[in-house]
Design an enzyme around this catalytic site. Structure first.
Site, short mmCIF file in Angstrom:
data_model
loop_
_atom_site.label_atom_id
_atom_site.label_comp_id
_atom_site.label_asym_id
_atom_site.label_seq_id
_atom_site.Cartn_x
_atom_site.Cartn_y
_atom_site.Cartn_z
CB SER A 22 24.70 -83.11 -57.01
OG SER A 22 25.68 -84.27 -57.25
CG ASN A 115 24.85 -95.22 -53.03
OD1 ASN A 115 24.69 -94.32 -54.06
ND2 ASN A 115 23.87 -96.31 -53.07
CB THR A 160 11.87 -59.85 -15.82
OG1 THR A 160 11.30 -59.00 -14.85
CG2 THR A 160 13.33 -59.98 -15.17
CG HIS A 161 7.59 -59.46 -17.19
ND1 HIS A 161 6.76 -60.44 -17.47
CD2 HIS A 161 8.23 -59.94 -16.24
CE1 HIS A 161 6.68 -61.34 -16.45
NE2 HIS A 161 7.68 -61.09 -15.64
CB SER A 282 17.02 -43.69 -44.44
OG SER A 282 16.06 -43.26 -45.32
CE LYS A 288 16.09 -44.25 -39.06
NZ LYS A 288 14.77 -44.92 -39.76
CG ASN A 290 18.03 -47.24 -40.90
OD1 ASN A 290 17.60 -46.77 -39.65
ND2 ASN A 290 17.71 -47.07 -41.98
CD GLU A 295 16.93 -53.24 -38.88
OE1 GLU A 295 15.58 -52.84 -39.07
OE2 GLU A 295 17.71 -52.82 -39.77
CE1 TYR A 322 22.37 -91.23 -52.22
CE2 TYR A 322 21.46 -92.60 -54.07
CZ TYR A 322 21.88 -91.20 -53.52
OH TYR A 322 22.03 -89.92 -54.05
CD GLN A 327 21.89 -85.09 -56.49
OE1 GLN A 327 22.78 -86.11 -56.87
NE2 GLN A 327 21.23 -84.37 -57.29
#
Ligand code: ARG
Length: 486
Positions: A22, A115, A160-161, A282, A288, A290, A295, A322, A327
């Site tokens: 690990s 542990n 709304t909506h 772009s 563009k 963006n 996003e 354990y 892990q």
């Protein structure tokens, strides 16, 4: 040499050996591992296993390891992660100790097990990262409040909506997000409160084989106390699930903000100007700009929630206590924490740089009959039952739609076709200001209510920042000033 090689005659299969380690990810726990080891040394000293000198030598050696990890040139993480000998962070620290204080380093493992160590490290991690995220949430909320104040009495449509509903103050919209962030802060607080108990002294499963005073390590690490049951303490990862679920909710809030900004930045809305520093172009279409930041924020929810689900499934049906499956909980925890940290940092900077096109937002409030509720309320004040008022205003709206005008453009004669109750004072009741101020209720968008809510929020945010500190966003003073009024 392995920490457990005594019983084995055959070496590990090399592929399996690499695969089960690990250290490639738990190197991140070095500060926690060092802190927990120092706390354990104190308990060993009190139990008479270490002399005060030995304890001090161990503390010094551990501090040295931590300072190397935090070296100013940032070489620490690679120094730990690239070690090929150590199986995990616990082994790594032990190897370093032995290199500096020889056998005394091995003595530190008296009366403890990995542990309980990993359970302790992870609780410390959740606590410190949770508190750090609280500071980022507070800082972002503070920026939202600055923007809300700067927006003054500027208005925008509420939807709304996703249909125009009623006008609200821009400040009302922005403070809605500040409320969400403060709820997230309190969710983190809850999660930390339950995680804040110390597993040290729980041993491998049945409790330490030394009569340790467990309150010593718990106190040294700032925990509320020792965990009450060794089997539970060594196998519990509830706090990881809770933390990741809390991060999921933070990501949901961030994604809703991100979606609104993405939408508001379109030519169709034109409500916000995307900061160039946080947008991309772009390669194909020269015109563009963006909204990549928002996003990506929207997209990150998938992996944050994925982390919460991964850990949930890792724990399902896991027998006490354990198991190495545990892990597997580490990587989702680290990855989601880092993702949220970066996201909150960027969102705070992005919000700071965001400019609202208040004239477009105001313009959007003038059409679409957003004063229809206010108009119905006007009739209610004239004694008309709301249902009837709704019907009458509905008829007036239909008439306006056919005529191509707004309610406020109708003459009194025209209005009276829909009800004898209409009077000269109708026109004052359906202005933008009146439409806002008729929502004069706690939490409503009346200007005085929004001012009060802003003051209340500011107090809560100030308190939070006082406790957790303000995150350093690396904003320079110049940009602080130039964006102050946008
Ligand atoms: N790297 C291990 C983990 O993260 C530490 C505990 C190992 N314990 C053991 N009995 N093999 O879970």
């Amino acid at each position: 040499m392995k920490m457990w090689s005594g019983r084995f005659r055959e070496p590990l299969d090399p592929l399996f050996d690499q695969w089960q380690r690990s250290l490639p990810f738990d190197w991140q726990l070095l500060p926690e591992e060092v802190a927990a080891s120092k706390a354990h040394a104190l308990a060993l000293e009190a139990a008479g296993v270490l002399t005060p000198d030995e304890r001090e030598a161990l503390h010094n050696a551990l501090d040295l390891i931590a300072s190397r990890f935090h070296a100013a040139d940032n070489s620490g993480p690679a120094w730990v992660a690239s070690n090929q000998q150590a199986e995990d962070i616990h082994h790594f620290v032990e190897l370093q100790l032995v290199a500096t204080v020889q056998d005394l380093g091995l003595k530190l493992h008296t009366g403890r097990s990995r542990n309980e160590q990993i359970a302790t490290d992870l609780r410390l991690y959740v606590r410190s990262r949770g508190q750090m995220l609280q500071s980022y949430l507070g800082t972002w909320a503070e920026i939202l409040l600055n923007k809300a104040r700067a927006a003054g009495e500027a208005v925008m449509p509420a939807y709304t909506h996703l249909q125009r509903a009623e006008p609200v103050l821009i400040a009302h919209w922005l403070t809605a997000y500040a409320e969400m962030l403060l709820r997230d802060v309190s969710r983190l607080e809850d999660c930390i409160r339950r995680a804040n108990y110390c597993p040290l002294g729980s041993g491998a499963v049945a409790g330490a084989t030394l009569a340790l005073d467990r309150s010593i390590a718990a106190q040294a690490l700032g925990f509320a106390g020792p965990t009450p049951n060794s089997m539970d303490a060594t196998s519990d990862r509830d706090f990881v699930v809770e933390f990741l679920q809390t991060l999921t909710i933070i990501a949901l809030h961030a994604s809703r903000f991100a979606e609104e900004i993405t939408l508001f930045a379109t030519a169709e809305f034109g409500f916000v100007e995307l900061p160039e520093a946080f947008s991309t172009g772009s390669s194909a279409m020269p015109q563009k700009k963006n909204p990549d930041l928002t996003e990506l924020v929207r997209g990150k929810v998938g992996r944050i929630n994925g982390a919460a689900q991964a850990v949930t499934l890792q724990l399902k049906g896991l027998p006490l206590a354990y198991n190495k499956d545990l892990q597997e909980t580490q990587e989702p925890l680290f990855q989601a924490t880092i993702a949220i940290h970066q996201m909150l940092h960027l969102l705070a900077k992005f919000t700071h740089a965001l400019r609202f096109r208040t004239e477009r937002m105001q313009e959007a409030c003038k059409t679409g009959f957003m004063n229809a509720m206010a108009a119905a309320t006007y009739l209610v004040h004239k004694g008309v039952p709301f249902r009837t008022a709704h019907e009458k205003i509905g008829n007036a709206v239909r008439y306006c739609l056919e005529k191509g005008c707004e309610l406020g453009d109708l003459s009194l004669e025209e209005l009276r076709q829909f009800g004898a109750e209409f009077d000269e004072d109708f026109f004052a009741a359906v202005t933008l200001e009146a439409t806002l101020d008729c929502h004069d209720v706690l939490g409503g968008t009346a200007r005085a209510q929004v001012r009060a809510s802003l003051d209340g929020l500011q107090e809560r945010v100030n308190e939070l920042i006082e406790v957790r500190g303000r995150a350093d966003l690396g904003l320079n003073a110049a940009s602080e000033v130039s964006h102050a009024d946008s």
